[in-house]
Design an enzyme around this catalytic site. Structure first.
Site, PDB file in Angstrom:
ATOM      1  CD  GLN A 110      -2.636  -1.245   2.583  1.00 57.54           C
ATOM      2  OE1 GLN A 110      -2.547  -0.374   3.442  1.00 57.54           O
ATOM      3  NE2 GLN A 110      -3.383  -2.315   2.752  1.00 57.54           N
ATOM      4  CG  HIS A 172      -3.332  -0.109   7.905  1.00 63.36           C
ATOM      5  ND1 HIS A 172      -3.938  -0.664   9.011  1.00 63.36           N
ATOM      6  CD2 HIS A 172      -3.847  -0.772   6.826  1.00 63.36           C
ATOM      7  CE1 HIS A 172      -4.779  -1.615   8.623  1.00 63.36           C
ATOM      8  NE2 HIS A 172      -4.727  -1.687   7.288  1.00 63.36           N
ATOM      9  CD  GLU A 275     -15.732   3.770  12.179  1.00 62.98           C
ATOM     10  OE1 GLU A 275     -15.842   2.881  13.039  1.00 62.98           O
ATOM     11  OE2 GLU A 275     -15.173   4.874  12.406  1.00 62.98           O
ATOM     12  CE1 TYR A 296      -9.855  -7.378   5.839  1.00 60.46           C
ATOM     13  CE2 TYR A 296      -7.978  -6.839   7.226  1.00 60.46           C
ATOM     14  CZ  TYR A 296      -8.928  -6.453   6.314  1.00 60.46           C
ATOM     15  OH  TYR A 296      -8.972  -5.163   5.867  1.00 60.46           O
TER      16      TYR A 296
END
Length: 396
Positions: A110, A172, A275, A296
């Site tokens: 990521q 993240h 969210e 997960y």
């Protein structure tokens, strides 16, 4: 109008239809309905109606995993590509030559080159801000660098902020930037990653509740990377003074409603539990103590969905849409979805509560959504052959 609403009660999921009923008619009270005055109930998630009132126009293709976009005063666009390139689009044409001077990035999973943002006074100071991952597989972090842009290259590149502590892996990083009216910036920072990764012997998610850590936070900085003296935890013992809000998992959508002075975010959940949050200084948004996410691997992360002193989300998506990129546009929110491959049009009322939600189909992973100076919405898609797409409202 009817909406499918889900809420966890005593650990069991109860689905019901809210069809314009009163509080007395609703078996779980009106706090569960979309747009209710209470923020305890969580608005609906899952399938939503399709929006057919937006025209989609492909402007550019051939981008490699683009992540963010920004406009210069003359309408020229800057677009980041996660592998570490900053591209420029002039008059709808992608320049084949990347901009030089970009810092070296840790491009894995990521991570890589992420946000590009212009100083609010760019026309005077020519300052461009980049967020990117830096380090190694064992120890890496999100950084902010700023530089002057001369039209072809970045000059005088300076690292003005880097996240503490370091973390392992490639997950993240957060990285969205929003500018406030006082020319301070908010930077979203992820919690560090998923199990089985560890930071100092603990799961990274535990960092989100630690005020001495910048992981799992929104931080507020001056334009030179220094700490504003009026940040909410400046005088709190053992707290990091950069922290502005906390209890976040991985925010990748962040936007500012200038009319109402509101900051909005979209945050990745784990397995479900994405969210939409209305952000406020000094507030705790719960992760991982309070969450609708699940592991997960299966099982609950927490049995709590709400707790006094922690802010409830305005909207929860289960199953996940994997939200990334968020724009405030004509009084509503427009949230990109990576997994859902769409843009969610979230209708808000004057008090900032969710009224309804529709899906604008894109058909590719949506990484960023922003409003251009021409008053139109633009989307970039996170693909090996990523696209820049313009959205224009048509009809009613």
């Amino acid at each position: 109008m009817s909406y499918l609403s889900k809420r966890l009660l005593s650990g069991a999921a109860i689905a019901f239809i809210v069809a314009g009923c009163s509080s007395a008619q609703n078996p779980l009270n009106s706090s569960s309905a979309i747009g209710s005055e209470s923020n305890y109930g969580i608005p609906p998630s899952g399938d939503v109606p399709k929006a057919n009132n937006f025209k989609k126009t492909k402007v550019v293709e051939g981008l490699e995993n683009p992540w963010s976009m920004a406009w210069l005063p003359d309408g020229t666009m800057l677009i980041t590509e996660r592998p570490g390139r900053l591209r420029i689009v002039r008059n709808g044409v992608l320049d084949p030559t990347p901009i030089t001077g970009v810092p070296e990035v840790f491009a894995v999973s990521q991570g890589g080159l992420m946000e590009v943002s212009l100083h609010p006074k760019f026309a005077q100071n020519r300052l461009v801000y980049l967020t990117y991952s830096h380090g190694t597989e064992e120890a890496n972090r999100t950084r902010i660098a700023r530089a002057k842009f001369d039209g072809k290259a970045l000059q005088d590149v300076q690292v003005i902020f880097e996240v503490s502590p370091t973390k392992p892996g490639g997950q993240h990083f957060g990285s969205r930037i929003v500018w406030l009216p006082d020319n301070t910036m908010l930077l979203a920072i992820g919690d560090g990653g998923n199990p089985p990764l560890k930071i100092n012997g603990e799961l990274p998610r535990q960092q989100a509740q630690k005020l001495d850590s910048q992981l799992g936070k929104i931080v507020r900085l001056n334009d030179d990377g220094s700490i504003p003296k009026d940040n909410p935890f400046v005088s709190t013992a053992n707290a990091n003074p950069a922290v502005w809000s906390y209890g976040h998992r991985n925010i990748q959508g962040l936007t500012f409603d200038a009319e109402n002075k509101r900051v909005w975010s979209t945050e990745h959940g784990s397995k479900g539990g994405d969210e939409v949050n209305l952000e406020e200084a000094g507030k705790n948004y719960g992760w991982p103590v309070v969450t609708y996410s699940r592991e997960y691997s299966g099982g609950e992360i927490s049995q709590e969905r709400s707790r006094p002193g922690m802010v409830d989300p305005k909207l929860v998506w289960t199953p996940s849409i994997a939200p990334s990129g968020l724009a405030f546009y004509k009084g509503d929110l427009f949230a990109g979805g990576l997994v859902s491959q769409d843009v969610r049009h979230i209708d808000l009322n004057e008090k900032g509560n969710v009224v309804s939600e529709k899906s604008i189909e894109i058909g590719q992973r949506v990484r960023d959504v922003k409003v251009a100076p021409d008053g139109k919405l633009y989307v970039i898609t996170d693909e090996d052959n990523g696209q820049l797409i313009r959205l224009e409202a048509v009809g009613n």
